[in-house]
Design a protein around this motif. Structure first.
Motif, PDB file in Angstrom:
ATOM      1  N   GLN A  34      -0.903   7.259  -1.514  1.00 32.46           N
ATOM      2  CA  GLN A  34       0.031   6.286  -2.097  1.00 32.46           C
ATOM      3  C   GLN A  34       0.255   6.517  -3.586  1.00 32.46           C
ATOM      4  N   ILE A  35      -0.579   7.338  -4.181  1.00 31.94           N
ATOM      5  CA  ILE A  35      -0.347   7.724  -5.576  1.00 31.94           C
ATOM      6  C   ILE A  35       0.606   8.909  -5.521  1.00 31.94           C
ATOM      7  N   SER A  36       1.866   8.635  -5.737  1.00 31.79           N
ATOM      8  CA  SER A  36       2.925   9.619  -5.532  1.00 31.79           C
ATOM      9  C   SER A  36       3.936   9.555  -6.665  1.00 31.79           C
ATOM     10  N   PRO A  80       1.821   3.495   8.487  1.00 26.22           N
ATOM     11  CA  PRO A  80       2.311   3.866   7.142  1.00 26.22           C
ATOM     12  C   PRO A  80       1.199   4.344   6.202  1.00 26.22           C
ATOM     13  N   VAL A  81       0.597   5.473   6.555  1.00 28.12           N
ATOM     14  CA  VAL A  81      -0.498   6.031   5.756  1.00 28.12           C
ATOM     15  C   VAL A  81      -0.058   7.226   4.916  1.00 28.12           C
ATOM     16  N   LEU A  82       1.123   7.745   5.183  1.00 32.48           N
ATOM     17  CA  LEU A  82       1.611   8.898   4.431  1.00 32.48           C
ATOM     18  C   LEU A  82       2.148   8.423   3.084  1.00 32.48           C
ATOM     19  N   ALA A  83       2.536   9.327   2.225  1.00 26.34           N
ATOM     20  CA  ALA A  83       3.009   8.986   0.878  1.00 26.34           C
ATOM     21  C   ALA A  83       4.094   7.913   0.937  1.00 26.34           C
ATOM     22  N   ASN A  84       4.061   7.033  -0.035  1.00 24.75           N
ATOM     23  CA  ASN A  84       5.017   5.928  -0.154  1.00 24.75           C
ATOM     24  C   ASN A  84       4.997   5.003   1.062  1.00 24.75           C
TER      25      ASN A  84
END
Length: 189
Positions: A34-36, A80-84
């Motif tokens: 999530q740090i993207s 919803p575990v992937l980026a963003n």
């Protein structure tokens, strides 16, 4: 007495502790994803590779590979575990899908180096470099195919902007990872 009562259940290949560690690091990967930071080339800078490297250092080849597969399966089914906070199979067949697909390979290679670092000098550093390169090669190749771009354009969008942060993330994951690995029960220091 029936035959059923004389048979014992087959033993799992993983202990409860190993399953918990794998699940915990799948969660760490999801949180770090999530740090993207969006980048001009269309490939965001995330902390997923930091988390994959950290898992590999702490857990070793087998469990870090399992962690990354758990993470990817969760993302593929739409969690919803992937980026963003995204998810879904479409992320794996998109321009950055190759980076995701390469995570188990990256985890295995770096984890193998962490597991064998005492066997021969330089095993871990070599594995860290090879694992990172594998991530870049698979990710860039898929980007080039899907975006119909040249290798030079792919390297410009997918590799060059990320080299400085890749080095920083690798160093941090290595230092933190080996400190954590020493303190976790049941793992080979």
């Amino acid at each position: 007495m029936s035959d059923i009562s004389n048979k014992t259940a087959p033993r799992s290949r993983f202990s409860v502790r190993e399953i918990c560690y794998s699940g915990l690091f799948a969660a760490v990967i999801a949180i770090m994803a999530q740090i993207s930071i969006p980048m001009p080339g269309g490939v965001p800078m995330t902390m997923q590779t930091f988390a994959i490297t950290l898992a590999a250092v702490v857990l070793g080849a087998k469990l870090s590979t399992v962690s990354s597969v758990i993470y990817l399966l969760l993302g593929a089914v739409g969690v919803p575990v992937l980026a963003n906070f995204s998810g879904g199979f479409d992320k794996f067949i998109g321009p950055t899908g190759g980076f995701l697909i390469s995570f188990p390979l990256m985890a295995f290679i770096i984890g193998w180096g962490a597991d064998h670092r005492h066997a021969f000098r330089g095993a871990y550093v070599l594995a860290l470099i090879i694992g990172t390169i594998a991530n870049y090669v698979v990710g860039t190749a898929m980007f080039c195919v899907l975006m119909n771009s040249s290798i030079a354009a792919g390297v410009t969008a997918c590799v060059l902007p990320f080299i400085p942060t890749a080095v920083i993330k690798a160093v941090l994951a290595t230092v933190i990872g080996f400190l954590v690995r020493k303190r976790i029960p049941g793992l080979k220091a």
